[in-house]
Design a protein around this motif. Structure first.
Motif, PDB file in Angstrom:
ATOM      1  N   TYR A   1       0.821  -1.205   0.000  1.00  0.00           N
ATOM      2  CA  TYR A   1       0.000   0.000   0.000  1.00  0.00           C
ATOM      3  C   TYR A   1       0.858   1.259   0.000  1.00  0.00           C
ATOM      4  N   PHE A   2       0.322   2.309  -0.592  1.00  0.00           N
ATOM      5  CA  PHE A   2       1.030   3.578  -0.767  1.00  0.00           C
ATOM      6  C   PHE A   2       1.477   4.153   0.583  1.00  0.00           C
ATOM      7  N   LEU A   3       2.699   4.662   0.624  1.00  0.00           N
ATOM      8  CA  LEU A   3       3.351   5.274   1.784  1.00  0.00           C
ATOM      9  C   LEU A   3       3.835   4.274   2.827  1.00  0.00           C
ATOM     10  N   VAL A   4       3.533   2.989   2.670  1.00  0.00           N
ATOM     11  CA  VAL A   4       4.056   1.979   3.590  1.00  0.00           C
ATOM     12  C   VAL A   4       5.491   1.658   3.168  1.00  0.00           C
ATOM     13  N   SER A   5       6.447   1.969   4.032  1.00  0.00           N
ATOM     14  CA  SER A   5       7.857   1.783   3.678  1.00  0.00           C
ATOM     15  C   SER A   5       8.680   1.520   4.929  1.00  0.00           C
ATOM     16  N   GLU A   6       9.926   1.119   4.711  1.00  0.00           N
ATOM     17  CA  GLU A   6      10.908   0.928   5.780  1.00  0.00           C
ATOM     18  C   GLU A   6      10.436  -0.054   6.856  1.00  0.00           C
ATOM     19  N   GLY A   7       9.592  -1.005   6.474  1.00  0.00           N
ATOM     20  CA  GLY A   7       9.144  -2.008   7.414  1.00  0.00           C
ATOM     21  C   GLY A   7       8.129  -1.521   8.428  1.00  0.00           C
ATOM     22  N   ILE A   8       7.508  -0.389   8.170  1.00  0.00           N
ATOM     23  CA  ILE A   8       6.543   0.160   9.122  1.00  0.00           C
ATOM     24  C   ILE A   8       5.337  -0.757   9.300  1.00  0.00           C
ATOM     25  N   GLU A   9       5.091  -1.634   8.300  1.00  0.00           N
ATOM     26  CA  GLU A   9       3.948  -2.547   8.402  1.00  0.00           C
ATOM     27  C   GLU A   9       4.060  -3.464   9.615  1.00  0.00           C
ATOM     28  N   TYR A  10       5.276  -3.893   9.936  1.00  0.00           N
ATOM     29  CA  TYR A  10       5.471  -4.774  11.095  1.00  0.00           C
ATOM     30  C   TYR A  10       5.204  -4.016  12.400  1.00  0.00           C
ATOM     31  N   ARG A  11       5.602  -2.772  12.439  1.00  0.00           N
ATOM     32  CA  ARG A  11       5.370  -1.932  13.612  1.00  0.00           C
ATOM     33  C   ARG A  11       3.860  -1.749  13.827  1.00  0.00           C
ATOM     34  N   LEU A  12       3.135  -1.540  12.744  1.00  0.00           N
ATOM     35  CA  LEU A  12       1.690  -1.342  12.836  1.00  0.00           C
ATOM     36  C   LEU A  12       0.980  -2.615  13.300  1.00  0.00           C
ATOM     37  N   VAL A  13       1.368  -3.740  12.738  1.00  0.00           N
ATOM     38  CA  VAL A  13       0.738  -5.010  13.095  1.00  0.00           C
ATOM     39  C   VAL A  13       0.983  -5.343  14.564  1.00  0.00           C
ATOM     40  N   GLU A  14       2.213  -5.153  15.034  1.00  0.00           N
ATOM     41  CA  GLU A  14       2.527  -5.447  16.430  1.00  0.00           C
ATOM     42  C   GLU A  14       1.730  -4.552  17.372  1.00  0.00           C
TER      43      GLU A  14
ATOM     44  N   ILE B   1      -5.233   1.485  -1.235  1.00  0.00           N
ATOM     45  CA  ILE B   1      -4.681   2.080  -2.456  1.00  0.00           C
ATOM     46  C   ILE B   1      -3.207   1.695  -2.533  1.00  0.00           C
ATOM     47  N   GLU B   2      -2.831   1.005  -3.582  1.00  0.00           N
ATOM     48  CA  GLU B   2      -1.496   0.427  -3.674  1.00  0.00           C
ATOM     49  C   GLU B   2      -0.481   1.374  -4.320  1.00  0.00           C
ATOM     50  N   LYS B   3       0.784   1.108  -4.024  1.00  0.00           N
ATOM     51  CA  LYS B   3       1.874   1.903  -4.575  1.00  0.00           C
ATOM     52  C   LYS B   3       1.850   1.908  -6.098  1.00  0.00           C
ATOM     53  N   GLN B   4       1.590   0.747  -6.680  1.00  0.00           N
ATOM     54  CA  GLN B   4       1.604   0.657  -8.133  1.00  0.00           C
ATOM     55  C   GLN B   4       0.498   1.505  -8.755  1.00  0.00           C
ATOM     56  N   GLU B   5      -0.649   1.553  -8.081  1.00  0.00           N
ATOM     57  CA  GLU B   5      -1.743   2.414  -8.568  1.00  0.00           C
ATOM     58  C   GLU B   5      -1.304   3.871  -8.585  1.00  0.00           C
ATOM     59  N   MET B   6      -0.669   4.320  -7.505  1.00  0.00           N
ATOM     60  CA  MET B   6      -0.217   5.705  -7.426  1.00  0.00           C
ATOM     61  C   MET B   6       0.900   5.981  -8.427  1.00  0.00           C
ATOM     62  N   LYS B   7       1.744   4.990  -8.648  1.00  0.00           N
ATOM     63  CA  LYS B   7       2.806   5.150  -9.636  1.00  0.00           C
ATOM     64  C   LYS B   7       2.231   5.289 -11.034  1.00  0.00           C
TER      65      LYS B   7
ATOM     66  N   THR C   1     -16.917  18.103 -12.948  1.00  0.00           N
ATOM     67  CA  THR C   1     -18.048  18.551 -12.139  1.00  0.00           C
ATOM     68  C   THR C   1     -19.070  17.439 -11.921  1.00  0.00           C
ATOM     69  N   ARG C   2     -18.824  16.273 -12.459  1.00  0.00           N
ATOM     70  CA  ARG C   2     -19.728  15.136 -12.307  1.00  0.00           C
ATOM     71  C   ARG C   2     -18.914  13.874 -12.035  1.00  0.00           C
ATOM     72  N   PHE C   3     -19.419  13.042 -11.159  1.00  0.00           N
ATOM     73  CA  PHE C   3     -18.727  11.801 -10.832  1.00  0.00           C
ATOM     74  C   PHE C   3     -18.501  10.948 -12.076  1.00  0.00           C
ATOM     75  N   ARG C   4     -19.489  10.856 -12.942  1.00  0.00           N
ATOM     76  CA  ARG C   4     -19.376   9.984 -14.113  1.00  0.00           C
ATOM     77  C   ARG C   4     -18.276  10.429 -15.079  1.00  0.00           C
ATOM     78  N   ALA C   5     -17.853  11.685 -14.972  1.00  0.00           N
ATOM     79  CA  ALA C   5     -16.815  12.189 -15.873  1.00  0.00           C
ATOM     80  C   ALA C   5     -15.404  11.887 -15.376  1.00  0.00           C
ATOM     81  N   LEU C   6     -15.278  11.464 -14.124  1.00  0.00           N
ATOM     82  CA  LEU C   6     -13.947  11.206 -13.574  1.00  0.00           C
ATOM     83  C   LEU C   6     -13.264  10.043 -14.267  1.00  0.00           C
ATOM     84  N   PRO C   7     -11.931  10.069 -14.369  1.00  0.00           N
ATOM     85  CA  PRO C   7     -11.191   8.908 -14.870  1.00  0.00           C
ATOM     86  C   PRO C   7     -11.411   7.727 -13.927  1.00  0.00           C
ATOM     87  N   PRO C   8     -11.265   6.500 -14.406  1.00  0.00           N
ATOM     88  CA  PRO C   8     -11.537   5.304 -13.577  1.00  0.00           C
ATOM     89  C   PRO C   8     -10.822   5.291 -12.236  1.00  0.00           C
ATOM     90  N   PHE C   9      -9.550   5.690 -12.200  1.00  0.00           N
ATOM     91  CA  PHE C   9      -8.809   5.654 -10.938  1.00  0.00           C
ATOM     92  C   PHE C   9      -9.423   6.595  -9.911  1.00  0.00           C
TER      93      PHE C   9
END
Length: 260
Positions: A139-152, A188-194, A225-233
């Motif tokens: 997921y986006f912004l998850v780096s430097e092993g912070i996921e383990y800190r969050l899970v613990e 929201i994943e890193k690859q999506e943001m990339k 100005t309308r939701f339907r006009a937005l790009p898929p992402f």
């Protein structure tokens, strides 16, 4: 600050904005510009934030202002500043005072008691406990092993404040933990943001008479100005945000974002 400024300035540049004004404790564009150039020219420690790589003791609005200046230079926008002082209470402090019943400055119609981090923590905690760290790392912004800190922290703490107390450090500020947790909850994943690394458009939330006239004068091809006009992402992000927001409410919220 870098991410926020990047997408904000890209959006404004896409509709022809020529000046931006921001609050600053220093209130000196030249000083902030010199700090920007000095820090940008230095070798940085990738494990630290931009501010931590600076030798200057910068205030929050100055840090954000420096990033505004950085992207204004890229798009030919002129940055201006106004003096930010303690008499202007921050949005964070305003919400904190209200929820702690220390102010009557705003009526309850402007605040929704359910919309607090503590309301989302049961979902966040369960998601962290049910997910493999290798998945969370995507997921986006998850780096430097912070996921383990969050899970613990999620294993040991059943409250949001307890969770924060175990995750905040000199490296991981409260703001960073909150941003990381938001992207995890929105999945929201890193690859999506990339793949969507620019925000060269504007989404209209509202306008006054001056705004209406401005919208008539600019190229509207990049204005949504309308939701339907937005790009898929952007549609996916909007829907995920709406579903998450509604998840702590007693009923669904009427979608009135686009007003034209």
């Amino acid at each position: 600050a870098d991410q926020f400024a990047k997408y904000a300035i890209e959006s404004l540049a896409s509709i022809g904005v020529k000046w931006i004004v921001f609050g600053s404790e220093t209130n000196k564009i030249e000083t902030l510009t010199n700090i920007l150039h000095e820090v940008e020219s230095q070798e940085k420690d990738p494990s630290k934030s931009w501010a931590q790589n600076s030798a200057y003791a910068l205030q929050p609005n100055d840090i954000l202002g420096i990033q505004y200046i950085k992207y204004c230079q890229k798009y030919g926008i002129i940055p201006l500043s106004i003096k930010r002082s303690a008499q202007f209470k921050s949005a964070t402090q305003t919400r904190k005072d209200y929820f702690e019943k220390r102010t009557n400055e705003f009526l309850s119609e402007y605040f929704i008691l359910n919309q607090q981090w503590s309301s989302y923590y049961p979902y966040l905690r369960l998601f962290l406990l049910m997910s493999d760290p290798s998945k969370i790392e995507q997921y986006f912004l998850v780096s430097e092993g912070i996921e383990y800190r969050l899970v613990e922290a999620a294993k040991k703490e059943r409250t949001w404040e307890g969770f924060l107390s175990r995750t905040i450090s000199k490296t991981y500020t409260r703001a960073r933990i909150q941003r990381v947790c938001l992207f995890i909850m929105l999945q929201i994943e890193k690859q999506e943001m990339k793949n969507h690394d620019h925000f060269s458009c504007a989404i209209v939330l509202g306008f006054n008479g001056h705004g209406r006239q401005y919208l008539k004068e600019i190229d509207r091809s990049r204005v949504y100005t309308r939701f339907r006009a937005l790009p898929p992402f952007l549609k996916r992000v909007h829907l995920k945000s709406k579903f998450l927001y509604e998840s702590v409410m007693d009923k669904n919220v009427k979608d009135t974002i686009y007003v034209l």
